[in-house]
Motif scaffolding. Structure first.
Motif, PDB file in Angstrom:
ATOM      1  N   ARG A 144      89.431 142.067 -41.893  1.00 34.43           N
ATOM      2  CA  ARG A 144      90.175 141.719 -40.679  1.00 34.43           C
ATOM      3  C   ARG A 144      91.484 141.000 -41.017  1.00 34.43           C
ATOM      4  O   ARG A 144      92.555 141.368 -40.524  1.00 34.43           O
ATOM      5  N   CYS A 145      91.414 139.986 -41.897  1.00 29.74           N
ATOM      6  CA  CYS A 145      92.628 139.253 -42.273  1.00 29.74           C
ATOM      7  C   CYS A 145      93.586 140.149 -43.042  1.00 29.74           C
ATOM      8  O   CYS A 145      94.805 140.064 -42.870  1.00 29.74           O
ATOM      9  N   LYS A 146      93.047 141.028 -43.856  1.00 29.05           N
ATOM     10  CA  LYS A 146      93.880 141.972 -44.610  1.00 29.05           C
ATOM     11  C   LYS A 146      94.620 142.904 -43.648  1.00 29.05           C
ATOM     12  O   LYS A 146      95.813 143.168 -43.811  1.00 29.05           O
ATOM     13  N   ASP A 147      93.925 143.389 -42.615  1.00 27.31           N
ATOM     14  CA  ASP A 147      94.531 144.279 -41.624  1.00 27.31           C
ATOM     15  C   ASP A 147      95.583 143.570 -40.774  1.00 27.31           C
ATOM     16  O   ASP A 147      96.610 144.160 -40.426  1.00 27.31           O
ATOM     17  N   ILE A 148      95.346 142.305 -40.452  1.00 28.31           N
ATOM     18  CA  ILE A 148      96.325 141.528 -39.684  1.00 28.31           C
ATOM     19  C   ILE A 148      97.633 141.441 -40.467  1.00 28.31           C
ATOM     20  O   ILE A 148      98.715 141.650 -39.925  1.00 28.31           O
ATOM     21  N   ASP A 149      97.537 141.146 -41.759  1.00 27.35           N
ATOM     22  CA  ASP A 149      98.728 141.043 -42.598  1.00 27.35           C
ATOM     23  C   ASP A 149      99.435 142.389 -42.715  1.00 27.35           C
ATOM     24  O   ASP A 149     100.665 142.460 -42.603  1.00 27.35           O
ATOM     25  N   PHE A 175      91.042 140.408 -51.967  1.00 32.32           N
ATOM     26  CA  PHE A 175      92.034 139.465 -52.486  1.00 32.32           C
ATOM     27  C   PHE A 175      93.454 139.824 -52.071  1.00 32.32           C
ATOM     28  O   PHE A 175      93.830 140.982 -52.124  1.00 32.32           O
ATOM     29  N   PRO A 176      94.229 138.872 -51.630  1.00 34.52           N
ATOM     30  CA  PRO A 176      94.003 137.433 -51.558  1.00 34.52           C
ATOM     31  C   PRO A 176      93.383 136.984 -50.239  1.00 34.52           C
ATOM     32  O   PRO A 176      93.388 135.810 -49.918  1.00 34.52           O
ATOM     33  N   PHE A 177      92.854 137.915 -49.475  1.00 39.52           N
ATOM     34  CA  PHE A 177      92.279 137.600 -48.170  1.00 39.52           C
ATOM     35  C   PHE A 177      90.776 137.370 -48.265  1.00 39.52           C
ATOM     36  O   PHE A 177      90.166 137.639 -49.297  1.00 39.52           O
ATOM     37  N   CYS A 178      90.169 136.917 -47.170  1.00 36.90           N
ATOM     38  CA  CYS A 178      88.730 136.642 -47.156  1.00 36.90           C
ATOM     39  C   CYS A 178      87.928 137.809 -46.591  1.00 36.90           C
ATOM     40  O   CYS A 178      86.740 137.921 -46.871  1.00 36.90           O
ATOM     41  N   PRO A 207      95.502 133.561 -46.851  1.00 30.00           N
ATOM     42  CA  PRO A 207      96.762 133.190 -46.199  1.00 30.00           C
ATOM     43  C   PRO A 207      96.726 133.326 -44.680  1.00 30.00           C
ATOM     44  O   PRO A 207      97.572 132.766 -43.987  1.00 30.00           O
ATOM     45  N   GLU A 208      95.764 134.043 -44.138  1.00 29.28           N
ATOM     46  CA  GLU A 208      95.672 134.213 -42.682  1.00 29.28           C
ATOM     47  C   GLU A 208      94.866 133.111 -42.008  1.00 29.28           C
ATOM     48  O   GLU A 208      95.291 132.542 -41.024  1.00 29.28           O
ATOM     49  N   CYS A 209      93.666 132.830 -42.534  1.00 25.70           N
ATOM     50  CA  CYS A 209      92.778 131.905 -41.817  1.00 25.70           C
ATOM     51  C   CYS A 209      92.418 130.657 -42.610  1.00 25.70           C
ATOM     52  O   CYS A 209      91.863 129.714 -42.056  1.00 25.70           O
ATOM     53  N   GLY A 210      92.703 130.647 -43.912  1.00 31.01           N
ATOM     54  CA  GLY A 210      92.431 129.463 -44.722  1.00 31.01           C
ATOM     55  C   GLY A 210      91.049 129.410 -45.339  1.00 31.01           C
ATOM     56  O   GLY A 210      90.741 128.478 -46.076  1.00 31.01           O
TER      57      GLY A 210
END
Length: 60
Positions: free
Chosen positions: A32-37, A26-29, A15-18
């Motif tokens: 880093r994207c998990k921490d941003i959320d 999950f559901p991140f890649c 959901p952050e970077c596609g």
């Protein structure tokens, strides 16, 4: 022999970077994207809207 097995469901996009999501994040890649959320939740950037009727119930 060697036939490719289709996954039960398609991979979801981060959901952050596609990018394609990874099981360990999950559901991140990635972390880093998990921490941003998480930062967005903790900083109040995400909020559940409250209607006026719900506000009145809390006061009573």
């Amino acid at each position: 022999m060697g036939a490719k097995v289709e996954p039960l469901r398609p991979k979801l996009k981060c959901p952050e970077c596609g990018k394609e999501s990874k099981r360990e994040f999950f559901p991140f890649c990635c972390q880093r994207c998990k921490d941003i959320d998480l930062n967005r939740w903790l900083s109040g950037a995400y909020a559940i809207p409250v209607t006026e009727a719900e506000e009145n119930l809390d006061e009573e």
